[in-house]
Write a protein that holds these residues in place. Structure first.
Motif, PDB file in Angstrom:
ATOM      1  N   VAL A 103     -31.773  75.168   9.133  1.00  0.00           N
ATOM      2  CA  VAL A 103     -33.157  75.573   9.115  1.00  0.00           C
ATOM      3  C   VAL A 103     -33.608  75.988  10.598  1.00  0.00           C
ATOM      4  O   VAL A 103     -34.385  76.683  10.542  1.00  0.00           O
ATOM      5  CB  VAL A 103     -33.994  74.190   8.726  1.00  0.00           C
ATOM      6  N   VAL A 124     -25.503  84.690  12.952  1.00  0.00           N
ATOM      7  CA  VAL A 124     -24.157  84.463  12.718  1.00  0.00           C
ATOM      8  C   VAL A 124     -24.041  83.103  12.256  1.00  0.00           C
ATOM      9  O   VAL A 124     -24.241  82.159  12.839  1.00  0.00           O
ATOM     10  CB  VAL A 124     -23.283  84.660  14.010  1.00  0.00           C
ATOM     11  N   ARG A 131     -21.252  80.282  10.243  1.00  0.00           N
ATOM     12  CA  ARG A 131     -19.758  80.130  10.066  1.00  0.00           C
ATOM     13  C   ARG A 131     -19.492  80.032   8.715  1.00  0.00           C
ATOM     14  O   ARG A 131     -18.312  80.463   8.294  1.00  0.00           O
ATOM     15  CB  ARG A 131     -19.509  78.774  10.806  1.00  0.00           C
ATOM     16  N   GLY A 132     -20.382  79.249   7.779  1.00  0.00           N
ATOM     17  CA  GLY A 132     -20.150  79.303   6.466  1.00  0.00           C
ATOM     18  C   GLY A 132     -21.191  79.922   5.619  1.00  0.00           C
ATOM     19  O   GLY A 132     -21.240  81.523   5.894  1.00  0.00           O
ATOM     20  N   SER A 173     -29.089  70.862   7.110  1.00  0.00           N
ATOM     21  CA  SER A 173     -30.462  71.318   6.533  1.00  0.00           C
ATOM     22  C   SER A 173     -30.612  71.076   5.045  1.00  0.00           C
ATOM     23  O   SER A 173     -31.700  71.090   4.400  1.00  0.00           O
ATOM     24  CB  SER A 173     -31.066  72.747   7.085  1.00  0.00           C
ATOM     25  N   ALA A 181     -33.652  64.839   3.607  1.00  0.00           N
ATOM     26  CA  ALA A 181     -34.701  64.499   2.526  1.00  0.00           C
ATOM     27  C   ALA A 181     -35.911  65.440   2.623  1.00  0.00           C
ATOM     28  O   ALA A 181     -36.883  65.109   1.494  1.00  0.00           O
ATOM     29  CB  ALA A 181     -34.989  62.936   2.678  1.00  0.00           C
ATOM     30  N   MET A 194     -38.510  64.986   4.201  1.00  0.00           N
ATOM     31  CA  MET A 194     -39.665  64.016   4.885  1.00  0.00           C
ATOM     32  C   MET A 194     -40.241  64.798   6.098  1.00  0.00           C
ATOM     33  O   MET A 194     -39.509  64.877   7.007  1.00  0.00           O
ATOM     34  CB  MET A 194     -39.321  62.683   5.148  1.00  0.00           C
ATOM     35  N   THR A 213     -18.643  83.920   9.482  1.00  0.00           N
ATOM     36  CA  THR A 213     -18.246  84.170  10.890  1.00  0.00           C
ATOM     37  C   THR A 213     -18.866  83.144  11.635  1.00  0.00           C
ATOM     38  O   THR A 213     -19.723  82.851  11.772  1.00  0.00           O
ATOM     39  CB  THR A 213     -19.124  85.461  10.995  1.00  0.00           C
ATOM     40  N   SER A 214     -17.761  82.721  12.549  1.00  0.00           N
ATOM     41  CA  SER A 214     -17.972  81.888  13.661  1.00  0.00           C
ATOM     42  C   SER A 214     -18.177  82.446  14.901  1.00  0.00           C
ATOM     43  O   SER A 214     -17.532  83.632  15.394  1.00  0.00           O
ATOM     44  CB  SER A 214     -16.928  80.612  13.420  1.00  0.00           C
ATOM     45  N   TRP A 270     -22.452  71.056  15.754  1.00  0.00           N
ATOM     46  CA  TRP A 270     -21.135  71.842  16.114  1.00  0.00           C
ATOM     47  C   TRP A 270     -21.593  72.597  17.323  1.00  0.00           C
ATOM     48  O   TRP A 270     -20.794  73.476  18.089  1.00  0.00           O
ATOM     49  CB  TRP A 270     -20.592  72.795  15.024  1.00  0.00           C
ATOM     50  N   ILE A 293     -19.107  75.512  21.137  1.00  0.00           N
ATOM     51  CA  ILE A 293     -19.002  77.100  21.631  1.00  0.00           C
ATOM     52  C   ILE A 293     -18.708  77.191  23.088  1.00  0.00           C
ATOM     53  O   ILE A 293     -19.277  76.248  23.974  1.00  0.00           O
ATOM     54  CB  ILE A 293     -20.528  77.622  21.277  1.00  0.00           C
ATOM     55  N   GLY A 320     -25.433  60.917   7.778  1.00  0.00           N
ATOM     56  CA  GLY A 320     -26.300  60.463   6.840  1.00  0.00           C
ATOM     57  C   GLY A 320     -25.912  60.704   5.190  1.00  0.00           C
ATOM     58  O   GLY A 320     -25.846  61.697   4.953  1.00  0.00           O
ATOM     59  N   GLY A 333     -24.558  64.448   5.235  1.00  0.00           N
ATOM     60  CA  GLY A 333     -24.799  65.557   6.218  1.00  0.00           C
ATOM     61  C   GLY A 333     -24.603  64.787   7.441  1.00  0.00           C
ATOM     62  O   GLY A 333     -24.708  63.665   7.623  1.00  0.00           O
ATOM     63  N   ARG A 366     -26.184  64.703  11.123  1.00  0.00           N
ATOM     64  CA  ARG A 366     -27.479  65.073  11.963  1.00  0.00           C
ATOM     65  C   ARG A 366     -26.996  65.562  13.178  1.00  0.00           C
ATOM     66  O   ARG A 366     -26.332  64.697  13.920  1.00  0.00           O
ATOM     67  CB  ARG A 366     -28.301  63.696  12.122  1.00  0.00           C
ATOM     68  N   TYR A 422     -31.518  66.112  15.344  1.00  0.00           N
ATOM     69  CA  TYR A 422     -31.319  64.953  14.932  1.00  0.00           C
ATOM     70  C   TYR A 422     -32.026  64.271  13.672  1.00  0.00           C
ATOM     71  O   TYR A 422     -31.583  65.072  12.716  1.00  0.00           O
ATOM     72  CB  TYR A 422     -31.479  63.671  16.047  1.00  0.00           C
TER      73      TYR A 422
HETATM   74  C1  LIG Z   1     -29.153  62.484   5.073  1.00  0.00           C
HETATM   75  C2  LIG Z   1     -30.041  63.034   5.970  1.00  0.00           C
HETATM   76  C3  LIG Z   1     -31.328  63.055   5.790  1.00  0.00           C
HETATM   77  C4  LIG Z   1     -32.225  63.834   6.638  1.00  0.00           C
HETATM   78  N1  LIG Z   1     -33.509  63.607   6.204  1.00  0.00           N
HETATM   79  C5  LIG Z   1     -34.406  64.632   7.382  1.00  0.00           C
HETATM   80  C6  LIG Z   1     -35.941  64.643   6.708  1.00  0.00           C
HETATM   81  O1  LIG Z   1     -36.287  63.743   5.968  1.00  0.00           O
HETATM   82  N2  LIG Z   1     -36.681  65.228   7.833  1.00  0.00           N
HETATM   83  C7  LIG Z   1     -36.257  65.740   8.743  1.00  0.00           C
HETATM   84  O2  LIG Z   1     -37.249  66.552   9.391  1.00  0.00           O
HETATM   85  N3  LIG Z   1     -34.929  65.872   8.931  1.00  0.00           N
HETATM   86  C8  LIG Z   1     -34.049  65.227   8.277  1.00  0.00           C
HETATM   87  N4  LIG Z   1     -32.746  65.428   8.605  1.00  0.00           N
HETATM   88  C9  LIG Z   1     -32.388  66.021   9.788  1.00  0.00           C
HETATM   89  C10 LIG Z   1     -32.083  67.704   9.661  1.00  0.00           C
HETATM   90  O3  LIG Z   1     -31.337  67.756   8.386  1.00  0.00           O
HETATM   91  C11 LIG Z   1     -31.454  68.261  10.748  1.00  0.00           C
HETATM   92  O4  LIG Z   1     -32.357  67.961  12.126  1.00  0.00           O
HETATM   93  C12 LIG Z   1     -31.728  69.672  10.595  1.00  0.00           C
HETATM   94  O5  LIG Z   1     -31.361  70.176   9.420  1.00  0.00           O
HETATM   95  C13 LIG Z   1     -30.923  70.434  11.837  1.00  0.00           C
HETATM   96  O6  LIG Z   1     -30.918  71.864  11.550  1.00  0.00           O
HETATM   97  P1  LIG Z   1     -29.806  72.807  12.268  1.00  0.00           P
HETATM   98  O7  LIG Z   1     -30.268  74.195  11.600  1.00  0.00           O
HETATM   99  O8  LIG Z   1     -29.915  72.552  13.655  1.00  0.00           O
HETATM  100  O9  LIG Z   1     -28.468  72.396  11.926  1.00  0.00           O
HETATM  101  P2  LIG Z   1     -27.601  72.489  10.565  1.00  0.00           P
HETATM  102  O10 LIG Z   1     -28.462  72.814   9.143  1.00  0.00           O
HETATM  103  O11 LIG Z   1     -26.240  71.760  10.349  1.00  0.00           O
HETATM  104  O12 LIG Z   1     -27.375  73.990  10.708  1.00  0.00           O
HETATM  105  C14 LIG Z   1     -26.370  74.400  11.710  1.00  0.00           C
HETATM  106  C15 LIG Z   1     -25.551  75.418  11.325  1.00  0.00           C
HETATM  107  O13 LIG Z   1     -24.806  76.230  12.349  1.00  0.00           O
HETATM  108  C16 LIG Z   1     -23.454  76.839  11.765  1.00  0.00           C
HETATM  109  N5  LIG Z   1     -22.639  76.685  12.803  1.00  0.00           N
HETATM  110  C17 LIG Z   1     -22.035  75.729  13.475  1.00  0.00           C
HETATM  111  N6  LIG Z   1     -21.102  76.061  14.479  1.00  0.00           N
HETATM  112  C18 LIG Z   1     -20.978  77.511  14.209  1.00  0.00           C
HETATM  113  C19 LIG Z   1     -20.283  78.495  15.114  1.00  0.00           C
HETATM  114  N7  LIG Z   1     -19.705  78.444  16.123  1.00  0.00           N
HETATM  115  N8  LIG Z   1     -20.763  79.716  14.713  1.00  0.00           N
HETATM  116  C20 LIG Z   1     -21.478  80.263  13.682  1.00  0.00           C
HETATM  117  N9  LIG Z   1     -22.297  79.137  12.920  1.00  0.00           N
HETATM  118  C21 LIG Z   1     -22.210  77.975  13.377  1.00  0.00           C
HETATM  119  C22 LIG Z   1     -23.147  75.763  10.783  1.00  0.00           C
HETATM  120  O14 LIG Z   1     -22.377  76.006   9.875  1.00  0.00           O
HETATM  121  C23 LIG Z   1     -24.466  75.363  10.026  1.00  0.00           C
HETATM  122  O15 LIG Z   1     -24.731  76.067   9.054  1.00  0.00           O
HETATM  123  C24 LIG Z   1     -31.872  64.759   7.656  1.00  0.00           C
HETATM  124  C25 LIG Z   1     -30.330  64.805   7.924  1.00  0.00           C
HETATM  125  C26 LIG Z   1     -29.355  64.175   7.027  1.00  0.00           C
HETATM  126  C27 LIG Z   1     -28.028  64.191   7.072  1.00  0.00           C
END
Ligand SMILES: Cc1cc2nc3c(=O)[nH]c(=O)nc-3n(C[C@H](O)[C@H](O)[C@H](O)COP(=O)(O)OP(=O)(O)OC[C@H]3O[C@@H](n4cnc5c(N)ncnc54)[C@H](O)[C@@H]3O)c2cc1C
Length: 362
Positions: free
Chosen positions: A17, A37, A39-40, A47, A51, A53, A181-182, A215, A219, A235, A311, A313, A339
């Motif tokens: 997200v 870019v 990775r998956g 994300s 939930a 919220m 692609t990572s 992750w 890097i 979580g 997932g 956090r 987080y």
């Molecule tokens: C069970 C649970 C419930 C939650 N509920 C809420 C909620 O209600 N409200 C809320 O606001 N938040 C909630 N969260 C927290 C929220 O999900 C995270 O804070 C948020 O999704 C983080 O987003 P992100 O894009 O940083 O991480 P991610 O969604 O993990 O995305 C990171 C992306 O980076 C990619 N990546 C990693 N390393 C590399 C690399 N070297 N090269 C290329 N790509 C790479 C990964 O594949 C991944 O797709 C919850 C989390 C969990 C687990």
């Protein structure tokens, strides 16, 4: 696999997200050559597991800088959701019914009383309900309820629909997307970003955003200024089916929550576990979640369990998001460590990071 496009104005690492929202915000600000870019696949990690919220007030013990940011981001949601619908036709199901925070023990009652006191003093919207009033509003809640707070502005979004809308939007806006692609390392010259080394070749770029969630610290950067340590906090979630719907509010207690989706799914969460990168569902995790959900509403006892997942956090050492320019390496920006609040903080993160990048290029 074909090699990746060799250059971009901005490379965003991570298609959750946060990365998607930043990519969209940059494209909307007129940055032409944005490359994301992943990775998956897009939006498949934390994300997707969330939930959805958007609850800055429910969880806040005091009014600090983080609280103000979180409220600001929540309040961007109606316009964010409307714009995504306009761009993509996808309804992200922003549900503005509000959230009930239940007190089920004497200790919970003291806690909600403190929250009510400081938030009313601060002029924030919060309503105090007797047990009878709370049960009148949501008859499914336990008869042991001692009282509740209703937070009319703490709402929810269907985060999986949000991810689809964002992915659709960035494609329409012309962002280059490289999935499967990572990014392995940053390519630096002195204290400047020159590009990134990926599993499919090098991309030259003057600006890179690290939005790689849990992750991020893998890097490789310079030994003098490594990427801040981000650790995964697992979580788990349980998905029940409630048709007809059991509740309209998100219902929260100090130990768990239930979140009703428009299609009849009822999410119950969650756990907070330091279990490394093991993204599995465990017997203990599911049992804790169900116990806490049943404490909120014994009525869920007969509902079928239709799905479970986990997932990771992304958490920084102080639990706060790591946002903005790196400082020591020109052209490097961080948007990680969101987080428990990455869905909530996404719109504001997109605004802040895109603004910082565009003003650094002026
Ligand atoms: C069970 C649970 C419930 C939650 N509920 C809420 C909620 O209600 N409200 C809320 O606001 N938040 C909630 N969260 C927290 C929220 O999900 C995270 O804070 C948020 O999704 C983080 O987003 P992100 O894009 O940083 O991480 P991610 O969604 O993990 O995305 C990171 C992306 O980076 C990619 N990546 C990693 N390393 C590399 C690399 N070297 N090269 C290329 N790509 C790479 C990964 O594949 C991944 O797709 C919850 C989390 C969990 C687990």
């Amino acid at each position: 696999m074909a090699s990746i496009k060799g250059s971009a104005d901005v490379v965003i690492v991570g298609g959750g997200v946060i990365g998607l929202t930043i990519a969209r915000a940059l494209a909307l600000r007129g940055v032409r050559d944005v490359c994301l870019v992943e990775r998956g696949g897009l939006g498949t990690e934390a994300s997707f597991a969330a939930a959805g919220m958007l609850l800055p007030q429910v969880e806040a013990d005091a009014q600090d800088e983080f609280f103000d940011l979180a409220c600001k981001s929540r309040d961007l949601y109606p316009a964010f959701a409307a714009a995504l619908r306009e761009e993509t036709g996808i309804d992200v199901e922003l549900d503005t019914t509000g959230t009930l925070y239940l007190a089920l023990t004497e200790h919970d009652q003291e806690e909600i009383e403190r929250r009510y006191e400081w938030q009313t003093r601060a002029g924030l919207p919060v309503e105090r309900l007797s047990a009878a009033e709370a049960r009148e509003l949501e008859p499914c809640i336990t008869e042991s309820t001692r009282g509740a707070l209703r937070f009319p502005k703490d709402i929810q979004v269907e985060n999986r629909r949000l991810l689809s809308a964002l992915a659709n939007s960035v494609k329409k806006l012309g962002v280059t997307i490289a999935t499967q692609t990572s990014v392995d390392s940053l390519i630096l010259e002195g204290n400047r970003v020159q590009g990134v080394q990926t599993s499919r070749g090098r991309v030259s770029c003057p600006t890179t955003v690290i939005a790689a969630g849990s992750w991020s610290s893998f890097i490789k950067s310079s030994p003098q200024s490594p990427i801040p340590t981000i650790e995964p906090v697992r979580g788990q979630m349980v998905c029940l089916e409630a048709k007809p719907r059991l509740t309209h509010h998100v219902i929260y207690s100090p130990r768990g929550y239930i979140v009703p989706r428009q299609d009849g799914r009822l999410l119950a969460g969650s756990t907070s576990e330091h279990a490394g990168f093991a993204k599995c569902v465990t017997a203990g995790g599911i049992s804790t979640i169900l116990r806490n959900a049943l404490e909120i509403s014994p009525a869920i006892s007969d509902l079928p369990v239709v799905d479970t997942w986990a997932g990771l956090r992304p958490r920084a050492a102080d639990g706060l998001p790591v946002l903005g320019p790196c400082g020591e390496i020109d052209g490097l920006f961080y948007a990680t460590g969101h987080y428990r609040n990455g869905i909530l903080l996404a719109p504001l993160t997109g605004e802040l990071i895109s603004e910082a990048i565009v003003s650094s290029q002026r």
